[in-house]
Design a protein around this motif. Structure first.
Motif, PDB file in Angstrom:
ATOM      1  N   ASP A 211      -3.760 -10.242  -1.926  1.00 41.63           N
ATOM      2  CA  ASP A 211      -4.552 -11.338  -1.339  1.00 41.63           C
ATOM      3  C   ASP A 211      -4.093 -12.472  -1.685  1.00 41.63           C
ATOM      4  O   ASP A 211      -3.971 -12.773  -2.755  1.00 41.63           O
ATOM      5  CB  ASP A 211      -6.021 -10.732  -1.617  1.00 41.63           C
ATOM      6  N   TYR A 212      -4.060 -13.376  -0.834  1.00 41.81           N
ATOM      7  CA  TYR A 212      -3.377 -14.851  -1.198  1.00 41.81           C
ATOM      8  C   TYR A 212      -4.542 -15.684  -1.795  1.00 41.81           C
ATOM      9  O   TYR A 212      -4.028 -16.227  -2.815  1.00 41.81           O
ATOM     10  CB  TYR A 212      -3.190 -15.524   0.353  1.00 41.81           C
ATOM     11  N   ARG A 214      -6.530 -14.581  -4.120  1.00 42.71           N
ATOM     12  CA  ARG A 214      -6.702 -14.044  -5.369  1.00 42.71           C
ATOM     13  C   ARG A 214      -5.424 -14.607  -6.282  1.00 42.71           C
ATOM     14  O   ARG A 214      -5.499 -14.919  -7.404  1.00 42.71           O
ATOM     15  CB  ARG A 214      -6.629 -12.350  -5.504  1.00 42.71           C
TER      16      ARG A 214
END
Length: 321
Positions: A211-212, A214
């Protein structure tokens, strides 16, 4: 044995200032190649040349049908030759100086081989269709070149005698930890890029499957740690009255980190525009350089033939800490 290098050394005798300029030019070109590599990615030109080492299967150079993307990608490849010329100048200047700087020629050749290996890695990046992990490795190899170039430039301003510390060992270790943490921050940044919005080409390029948001938060957290550690180094160097150059370099790193943080937050909340990402990549190089220079200011090197020790005003400080 007479070699082309020794023959040139008989005819050209660059001054110490010229050696330093040559080393600084090689460092500047190492930063330029990072920025232009970023421009290739940010303009979607990563596959502007569809293969490597030629641009296409039939042509060494881009064809008119490839448009601007082919020109951008090929220009970045061509700049590798300019970088090699700058590194070659640094090698020759160190070799031909009236007092042959063997340590500098070794560092210069180290730069050359890093450039060659990264050129091959760049080719693998194209052949692998801009695999994000290979792209990240390509970026980190470019920063490894910056590392060697910084060391070469700093050594060009010193003698070749043994390194003599001017502060206590714990403080030197702290500065090295700061370098390590800064390096980890840069690595985290490459992961964010690998999962982010600029794959380098308009085709279906794979991304890092994390996930970008995160990854971006992880990168920001690491940035806070780095800023805090840089502040600790600033206060520690001031407390022991470390050499002014070391204290100035620590402040420079802190300021560059703050500027990087501002750029990073603005680009995140403005959907990562290309210009800001490019500035952030330039800032990453400058941050890395600033961190690397701190430990190098915590020791001195005299000429091997010199009997000069650590400056008198620094000896009590080193003993006191």
């Amino acid at each position: 044995m007479r070699t082309p290098f020794s023959l040139l050394a008989e005819r050209w005798h660059p001054s110490a200032a010229q050696v330093r300029v040559a080393a600084l030019t090689a460092l500047a070109m190492s930063v330029v190649i990072v920025v232009t590599g970023g421009a290739v990615r940010l303009t979607g030109s990563g596959l502007g040349c569809s293969t490597w080492p030629t641009c296409t299967a039939e042509s060494l150079t881009p064809t008119p049908a490839m448009g601007v993307h082919g020109i951008i990608e090929f220009t970045n490849r061509t700049l590798t030759y300019v970088l090699c010329a700058a590194v070659g100048w640094a090698i020759l200047a160190a070799r031909c100086a009236p007092s042959w700087r063997r340590s500098l020629t070794r560092l210069g050749w180290a730069q050359f081989w890093v450039v060659m290996s990264n050129a091959v890695l760049g080719g693998i990046t194209v052949l692998a269709g801009l695999n994000p992990y290979v792209v990240a490795a390509h970026m980190l190899a470019a920063l490894a070149l910056v590392w060697v170039a910084v060391l070469t430039w700093e050594r060009s301003k010193e003698g070749d005698g043994p390194a003599v510390p001017v502060v206590a060992e714990p403080l030197r270790r702290l500065s090295q930890v700061l370098v390590g943490v800064t390096g980890a921050l840069v690595v985290a940044g490459t992961l964010v890029t690998g999962a982010g919005h600029h794959p380098g080409d308009s085709s279906d390029v794979p991304r890092i499957p994390i996930d970008y948001d995160r990854l971006a938060q992880f990168h920001a957290d690491f940035a806070f740690v780095t800023v805090g550690l840089s502040l600790a180094v600033i206060f520690a160097l001031a407390a022991v009255k470390a050499p002014p150059a070391a204290r100035a370099r620590a402040r420079e790193l802190f300021l560059v980190l703050l500027l990087q943080g501002v750029i990073g937050y603005v680009q995140y909340f403005t959907d990562v525009p290309e210009v800001l990402v490019g500035l952030h990549m330039l800032g990453a190089s400058l941050t890395w350089i600033a961190a690397l220079r701190i430990p190098l200011a915590l020791r001195v090197r005299a000429d091997e033939s010199s009997d000069q020790a650590v400056p008198a005003q620094q000896q009590p400080q080193a003993a006191a800490v």
